[in-house]
Design a protein around this motif. Structure first.
Motif, PDB file in Angstrom:
ATOM      1  N   LEU A   1       0.834  -1.143  -0.063  1.00  0.00           N
ATOM      2  CA  LEU A   1      -0.107  -0.031   0.018  1.00  0.00           C
ATOM      3  C   LEU A   1       0.927   1.329   0.029  1.00  0.00           C
ATOM      4  O   LEU A   1       0.199   2.478  -0.069  1.00  0.00           O
ATOM      5  N   GLY A   2       2.042   1.402   0.364  1.00  0.00           N
ATOM      6  CA  GLY A   2       3.078   2.168   0.069  1.00  0.00           C
ATOM      7  C   GLY A   2       2.969   3.311   1.084  1.00  0.00           C
ATOM      8  O   GLY A   2       3.699   4.193   0.728  1.00  0.00           O
ATOM      9  N   ALA A   3       2.906   2.918   2.193  1.00  0.00           N
ATOM     10  CA  ALA A   3       2.999   3.775   3.573  1.00  0.00           C
ATOM     11  C   ALA A   3       4.365   3.972   3.860  1.00  0.00           C
ATOM     12  O   ALA A   3       5.299   3.087   3.649  1.00  0.00           O
ATOM     13  N   ARG A   4       4.892   5.231   3.875  1.00  0.00           N
ATOM     14  CA  ARG A   4       6.191   5.630   4.100  1.00  0.00           C
ATOM     15  C   ARG A   4       6.522   5.563   5.501  1.00  0.00           C
ATOM     16  O   ARG A   4       7.206   6.590   6.222  1.00  0.00           O
ATOM     17  N   LEU A   5       6.646   4.298   5.855  1.00  0.00           N
ATOM     18  CA  LEU A   5       7.240   4.126   7.508  1.00  0.00           C
ATOM     19  C   LEU A   5       7.797   2.907   7.149  1.00  0.00           C
ATOM     20  O   LEU A   5       7.579   2.035   6.380  1.00  0.00           O
ATOM     21  N   THR A   6       8.799   2.345   8.134  1.00  0.00           N
ATOM     22  CA  THR A   6       9.149   1.005   8.328  1.00  0.00           C
ATOM     23  C   THR A   6       8.235   0.170   8.804  1.00  0.00           C
ATOM     24  O   THR A   6       7.153   0.750   9.500  1.00  0.00           O
ATOM     25  N   PRO A   7       8.146  -1.249   8.528  1.00  0.00           N
ATOM     26  CA  PRO A   7       7.125  -1.937   9.213  1.00  0.00           C
ATOM     27  C   PRO A   7       7.119  -1.952  10.483  1.00  0.00           C
ATOM     28  O   PRO A   7       5.968  -1.957  11.168  1.00  0.00           O
ATOM     29  N   ASP A   8       8.171  -2.070  11.249  1.00  0.00           N
ATOM     30  CA  ASP A   8       8.183  -1.836  12.708  1.00  0.00           C
ATOM     31  C   ASP A   8       7.421  -0.666  13.155  1.00  0.00           C
ATOM     32  O   ASP A   8       6.411  -0.650  14.257  1.00  0.00           O
ATOM     33  N   GLU A   9       7.714   0.754  12.519  1.00  0.00           N
ATOM     34  CA  GLU A   9       7.002   1.748  12.774  1.00  0.00           C
ATOM     35  C   GLU A   9       5.583   1.817  12.557  1.00  0.00           C
ATOM     36  O   GLU A   9       4.943   2.337  13.240  1.00  0.00           O
ATOM     37  N   ILE A  10       5.095   1.251  11.436  1.00  0.00           N
ATOM     38  CA  ILE A  10       3.736   1.386  11.270  1.00  0.00           C
ATOM     39  C   ILE A  10       3.031   0.405  11.950  1.00  0.00           C
ATOM     40  O   ILE A  10       1.922   0.535  12.554  1.00  0.00           O
ATOM     41  N   ALA A  11       3.484  -0.802  12.452  1.00  0.00           N
ATOM     42  CA  ALA A  11       2.835  -1.688  13.402  1.00  0.00           C
ATOM     43  C   ALA A  11       2.718  -1.105  14.681  1.00  0.00           C
ATOM     44  O   ALA A  11       1.691  -1.133  15.246  1.00  0.00           O
ATOM     45  N   ASN A  12       3.821  -0.203  15.468  1.00  0.00           N
ATOM     46  CA  ASN A  12       3.780   0.440  16.483  1.00  0.00           C
ATOM     47  C   ASN A  12       2.511   1.545  16.521  1.00  0.00           C
ATOM     48  O   ASN A  12       1.929   1.523  17.352  1.00  0.00           O
ATOM     49  N   THR A  13       2.672   2.212  15.550  1.00  0.00           N
ATOM     50  CA  THR A  13       1.633   3.139  15.204  1.00  0.00           C
ATOM     51  C   THR A  13       0.088   2.537  15.485  1.00  0.00           C
ATOM     52  O   THR A  13      -0.599   3.184  16.018  1.00  0.00           O
ATOM     53  N   VAL A  14      -0.017   1.566  14.581  1.00  0.00           N
ATOM     54  CA  VAL A  14      -1.352   1.002  14.467  1.00  0.00           C
ATOM     55  C   VAL A  14      -1.792   0.327  15.845  1.00  0.00           C
ATOM     56  O   VAL A  14      -2.889   0.738  16.448  1.00  0.00           O
ATOM     57  N   ILE A  15      -0.779  -0.309  16.420  1.00  0.00           N
ATOM     58  CA  ILE A  15      -1.023  -0.884  17.827  1.00  0.00           C
ATOM     59  C   ILE A  15      -1.209   0.073  18.772  1.00  0.00           C
ATOM     60  O   ILE A  15      -2.428  -0.052  19.796  1.00  0.00           O
ATOM     61  N   ASP A  16      -0.550   1.062  18.795  1.00  0.00           N
ATOM     62  CA  ASP A  16      -0.687   2.050  20.000  1.00  0.00           C
ATOM     63  C   ASP A  16      -2.158   2.631  19.812  1.00  0.00           C
ATOM     64  O   ASP A  16      -2.817   3.039  20.923  1.00  0.00           O
ATOM     65  N   GLU A  17      -2.774   3.097  18.577  1.00  0.00           N
ATOM     66  CA  GLU A  17      -3.926   3.556  18.371  1.00  0.00           C
ATOM     67  C   GLU A  17      -5.035   2.656  18.704  1.00  0.00           C
ATOM     68  O   GLU A  17      -5.993   2.929  19.581  1.00  0.00           O
ATOM     69  N   MET A  18      -4.892   1.388  18.539  1.00  0.00           N
ATOM     70  CA  MET A  18      -5.847   0.220  18.995  1.00  0.00           C
ATOM     71  C   MET A  18      -5.675   0.152  20.331  1.00  0.00           C
ATOM     72  O   MET A  18      -6.983   0.149  21.041  1.00  0.00           O
TER      73      MET A  18
END
Length: 214
Positions: free
Chosen positions: A58-75
């Motif tokens: 999907l082309g999000a401009r983060l590393t996989p670790d960064e995007i995982a942490n961002t999503v899980i923090d919001e959840m």
């Protein structure tokens, strides 16, 4: 049948829409583009798998670790007031646990699984809770179900699995379990994934269906 293993998202917690909303917003905020097939593709993926999907596909401009942490923090933040437990889910787990050992086999990270168990006061009744983060591959691979059966010390063919999504149903079937389907109202499973499963009208029908063995 000697044990019952529940999926979490879509079966016990009405969280599939929340996961979808959070992932969409994070992808958009970081330069990615959502695709029509993205929601279903991610159902059942482990955290490392969907994080790579958000970045690589999907082309999000983060590393996989960064995007995982961002999503899980919001959840986790959205679970602060308590997870969106499906009506009757707590009572169904309690009723089933009176007759059989119970486990959870989920694609959610451990922090959200334990948030559910704590909020519903089910920790003592659910001795085994496995996240797909803890196995080699997420659903539709059978790994998370096979791990739960191993920890219960019960052969997978002697376990019943309760699922709602296409990938979850495929995972439980691949594990060789007896499958009960509580189809997700927001993202109904594909008809072929329901083949061989006992389809419930809703989750509260599960205890009677288990006792009847149908």
């Amino acid at each position: 049948m000697d044990a019952v293993i529940f999926d979490l998202d879509g079966v016990l917690v009405d969280s599939e829409l929340t996961w979808d909303e959070v992932r969409r917003s994070v992808v958009a905020a970081h330069g990615g583009t959502w695709r029509p097939e993205a929601t279903r593709a991610q159902q059942g993926m482990s955290t490392p798998e969907w994080a790579r999907y958000l970045v690589d596909t999907l082309g999000a401009r983060l590393t996989p670790d960064e995007i995982a942490n961002t999503v899980i923090d919001e959840m986790t933040s959205r679970y602060t007031a308590g997870p969106p437990v499906i009506d009757g889910a707590r009572e169904v787990v309690r009723e089933v646990a009176r007759q059989w050992p119970v486990a959870i086999a989920s694609s959610s990270p451990p922090v959200l699984i334990h948030a559910f168990l704590t909020a519903c006061d089910l920790t003592s009744l659910v001795p085994v809770a496995v996240s797909s983060e803890e196995v080699a591959a997420g659903k539709p691979a059978p790994d998370v179900y096979l791990r739960a059966a191993t920890l219960l010390e019960i052969p997978p063919e002697r376990c019943a699995a309760v699922e709602d999504s296409t990938n979850g149903l495929r995972a439980a079937q691949a594990a060789g379990m007896t499958v009960y389907a509580a189809p997700n109202a927001h993202f109904p499973p594909e008809p072929e994934a329901l083949a061989g499963a006992t389809v419930l009208t809703n989750l509260t029908a599960l205890p009677a269906a288990l006792k009847a063995g149908r």
